[in-house]
Design an enzyme around this catalytic site. Structure first.
Site, PDB file in Angstrom:
ATOM      1  N   ASP A 250     -27.245 -11.504 -14.489  1.00  0.00           N
ATOM      2  CA  ASP A 250     -28.074 -11.673 -15.682  1.00  0.00           C
ATOM      3  C   ASP A 250     -27.551 -12.841 -16.506  1.00  0.00           C
ATOM      4  OD1 ASP A 250     -29.678  -9.503 -15.036  1.00  0.00           O
ATOM      5  OD2 ASP A 250     -28.385  -8.079 -16.095  1.00  0.00           O
ATOM      6  N   TYR A 313     -17.539  -5.574 -10.219  1.00  0.00           N
ATOM      7  CA  TYR A 313     -18.052  -5.811 -11.568  1.00  0.00           C
ATOM      8  C   TYR A 313     -17.113  -5.187 -12.600  1.00  0.00           C
ATOM      9  CZ  TYR A 313     -22.451  -6.421  -8.957  1.00  0.00           C
ATOM     10  OH  TYR A 313     -23.419  -6.803  -8.070  1.00  0.00           O
ATOM     11  N   TYR A 385     -28.060  -2.748  -9.617  1.00  0.00           N
ATOM     12  CA  TYR A 385     -28.194  -3.078 -11.040  1.00  0.00           C
ATOM     13  C   TYR A 385     -27.147  -2.271 -11.815  1.00  0.00           C
ATOM     14  CZ  TYR A 385     -32.682  -5.303  -9.953  1.00  0.00           C
ATOM     15  OH  TYR A 385     -33.666  -6.109  -9.453  1.00  0.00           O
TER      16      TYR A 385
END
Length: 423
Positions: A250, A313, A385
């Site tokens: 993003d 992440y 996501y």
């Protein structure tokens, strides 16, 4: 020796059959037997066959009419008053001159282009009239020794270009395609894209991969990866840039660690050598850095774009309710090799198809910074996501951090720490 006699007899038999039915020039006749004989040009093959036939035709048992037709179709001269020599059925007796003109045009077009090229490949458009008539002849005669006129043109023009311009034929990664149109007798060229492998690190937030233009024409974000990489187009004197990446984060997420693998594709580069030798890094300090590693083939793009390699992440999340060490342990124990089902997130529904994706979470390591603030390291399949893994997206992602804890969590910051894909 009997085998040799049989092969010679078979060769003469098929040559006579061809010439009794069609008038053929030396080159088109020779091409029907291109797989026979070493170091011979097709015109030499055809001439040799016609010479042999002319020596034995009148003693072969053929009728006078057949001999006359044979000589006329072979272009060996009329055998009787009033007889005429017909033009080649396949090429209309134009191929020798056409090859010379095409070779000259190819040398002229490539030489005048002013582009940095060292490797080339000749391509001939299919479906020409010559090719169609050739296919008819081969089909009727049932030959298995022929080569196509397209192949002969490629070889002839390719040798001429290589000799005149010092370029190297390359069947896998040419810098330029020389495209021949037999029907029009024309030559055009197409520069192949310059494709460079690299990685980018994005230290700043609110930087998109491509320019994000609002409906009113203004930019949503001041900076994009595309803006930084466009310098490669300018230096290589190309026309357009395409970025192929192993996924995308993003705009408000950072890309840290060793960076995300990308392939930068520059269309129609005229100075590829200059670009490769002069640019090793592109940057907009201190926000984004792009390291260029090497020129690669198009197969690398498929590898990059199809990769679902694991990623690591870091996400910082805030909770509406108090969190405790037991919540941390619950997350770490639950998310061990767990498959997560995600319907397309609500925030991207307008531009993505509404489907269910399944991705695996391999592990989660969490730290509690305050009763309401949680930091988690997540290793998962690419394409998951992470923001929705935290929030649950109203039940569209399951299981989620919020679902497992029974407390609503929302992501605050997201970083990609590692993309596990080796270039």
């Amino acid at each position: 020796m009997s085998k040799l006699y049989e092969e010679v007899a078979r060769l003469v038999e098929y040559s006579v059959k061809a010439l009794l039915r069609y008038p053929l020039c030396d080159r088109c006749l020779g091409r029907l037997f291109a797989r026979l004989g070493r170091g011979l040009d097709n015109s030499e093959r055809g001439k040799a066959l016609k010479t042999l036939i002319s020596m034995v035709a009148e003693r072969s048992g053929l009728s006078e009419g057949e001999v006359n037709a044979l000589f006329a179709n072979a272009g060996l001269g009329p055998c009787e008053v009033g007889a005429t020599i017909s033009k080649c059925y396949i090429c209309n007796s134009t191929l020798d001159g056409l090859l010379e003109r095409l070779a000259g045009k190819a040398i002229e077009v490539v030489g005048s282009l002013g582009a940095e090229v060292s490797r080339f490949l000749v391509s001939v458009k299919s479906g020409s009239q010559i090719e169609m008539r050739e296919s008819e002849v081969v089909g009727i005669l049932g030959l298995d020794t022929w080569e196509s006129v397209r192949r002969e043109v490629k070889r002839y023009v390719g040798k001429a270009v290589a000799k005149a311009l010092g370029l190297t034929p390359d069947f896998r990664n040419p810098d330029i395609y020389v495209i021949v149109d037999l029907d029009r007798g024309d030559v055009s060229v197409r520069l192949t894209p310059l494709i460079v492998a690299g990685r980018y690190v994005k230290v700043g937030r609110y930087i998109s991969q491509m320019p994000w233009i609002r409906r009113d024409g203004t930019r949503k974000y001041r900076l994009s990866l595309y803006d930084i990489c466009y310098k490669l187009v300018e230096v290589s004197k190309g026309s357009r840039l395409v970025i192929h990446a192993a996924g995308r984060e993003d705009a408000d997420a950072r890309m840290l660690g060793s960076g995300r693998p990308i392939a930068l594709e520059v269309k129609e580069p005229r100075a590829r050598g200059t670009a490769l030798s002069s640019i090793k890094e592109l940057a907009e300090p201190p926000w984004i850095y792009v390291k260029l590693e090497r020129a690669i083939s198009r197969s690398f793009i498929r590898l990059v774009k199809s990769s679902s390699s694991p990623k690591v992440y870091r996400v910082v999340a805030i909770s509406r309710e108090k969190l405790c060490s037991e919540d941390v342990a619950r997350l770490e124990n639950f998310f061990r090799d767990v498959v997560v089902a995600q319907r397309t997130p609500t925030r991207v529904l307008r531009r993505r198809k509404d489907i269910v994706r399944r991705r695996r979470v391999y592990r989660v390591s969490a730290t509690l910074h305050s009763p309401y603030l949680l930091e988690a390291l997540v290793r998962s399949d690419g394409g998951l996501y992470i923001k929705e893994l935290v929030s649950g997206d109203g039940g569209r992602t399951t299981p989620s951090f919020s679902e497992v804890l029974g407390k609503q969590l929302e992501p605050v910051f997201l970083d990609v720490l590692k993309v596990e894909l080796e270039l």
